[in-house]
Write an enzyme that holds these catalytic residues in place. Structure first.
Site, mmCIF file in Angstrom:
data_model
loop_
_atom_site.group_PDB
_atom_site.id
_atom_site.type_symbol
_atom_site.label_atom_id
_atom_site.label_comp_id
_atom_site.label_asym_id
_atom_site.label_seq_id
_atom_site.Cartn_x
_atom_site.Cartn_y
_atom_site.Cartn_z
ATOM 1 N N ASP A 19 16.612 -26.992 -16.224
ATOM 2 C CA ASP A 19 17.509 -25.854 -15.762
ATOM 3 C C ASP A 19 17.147 -24.727 -16.543
ATOM 4 O OD1 ASP A 19 19.412 -27.237 -14.201
ATOM 5 O OD2 ASP A 19 19.820 -28.714 -15.954
ATOM 6 N N ASP A 67 11.473 -28.285 -19.788
ATOM 7 C CA ASP A 67 12.806 -28.396 -19.528
ATOM 8 C C ASP A 67 12.959 -28.082 -18.002
ATOM 9 O OD1 ASP A 67 15.524 -27.555 -20.057
ATOM 10 O OD2 ASP A 67 15.083 -25.724 -19.340
#
Length: 216
Positions: A9, A7
């Site tokens: 953010d 991922d």
């Protein structure tokens, strides 16, 4: 071979200030009440259309679409003005070390747009390290497994040899739906104790050893 899917953010970059500022700016710019910071951060990882649906459930589809575009414009303007999202401590070294490990392939599965992801990769000189980059432009929102399944297909690596590294329940649920193992990080935007994962880590220095143990 093994696949490590990141991922972005809340996992690689600390983008919360720009995310919150862009969301508040989008709402207030359209004369709507600003969402609370905590509510915005709970949505990090979802696609922007899904985020706006949850933040403005009573708004018309046209207003939510306008909020999405206003958010994108605001986020881009912040980046152009030099208000960048820094990497979390240890992130760069961890990514480079894994990228230089012969049996390891890296990928990204992010709620960012393609433009936003490429801006982040350029900002931190990470372009070319990820063999597969899956973004919200091309997939249903997390936690749908589409992004992880696409990364597996693109790299040719089977689910048992893959792991998802993320900071939200959306990341963990997405990985579980694709039958991929999960590492939850302790520095992101969802409380670590709420994340159902195979392993939890408190710092990037623990990432490579944890992956090694999982893939033995």
């Amino acid at each position: 071979m093994r696949l490590v899917i990141f991922d972005v953010d809340g996992t690689l970059v600390d983008s919360q200030n720009n995310i919150v500022a862009s969301a508040i700016g989008a709402f207030t710019g359209m004369g709507l009440p600003a969402p609370a910071r905590a509510d915005v951060l709970r949505m990090v990882g979802l696609s922007l259309p899904e985020t706006m649906l949850r933040l403005a459930p009573d708004a018309t589809p046209e207003i939510r679409a306008a909020l999405v575009e206003a958010y994108k414009d605001g986020f881009r303007d912040l980046r152009l003005r030099g208000q960048d999202s820094p990497l979390f401590p240890g992130a760069r070294d961890a990514v480079l070390a894994l990228a230089n490990t012969p049996d390891t392939v890296l990928a990204i599965a992010t709620g960012k747009s393609r433009r936003g992801l490429e801006g982040m990769l350029d900002q931190h000189d990470l372009r070319g390290l990820f063999r597969s980059t899956q973004v919200a432009d091309d997939h249903p929102s997390k936690p749908h497994p589409s992004m992880v399944l696409a990364a597996l297909a693109e790299t040719g690596i089977a689910a048992p040899r893959a792991v998802m590294v993320g900071d939200t329940s959306y990341d963990m649920d997405m990985a579980a739906a694709a039958n991929v193992r999960r590492i939850a990080v302790g520095w992101g935007y969802h409380a670590p104790e709420t994340l159902v994962a195979d392993h939890h880590i408190a710092g990037f220095d623990a990432l490579a050893p944890t992956i090694d143990r999982m893939m033995e």
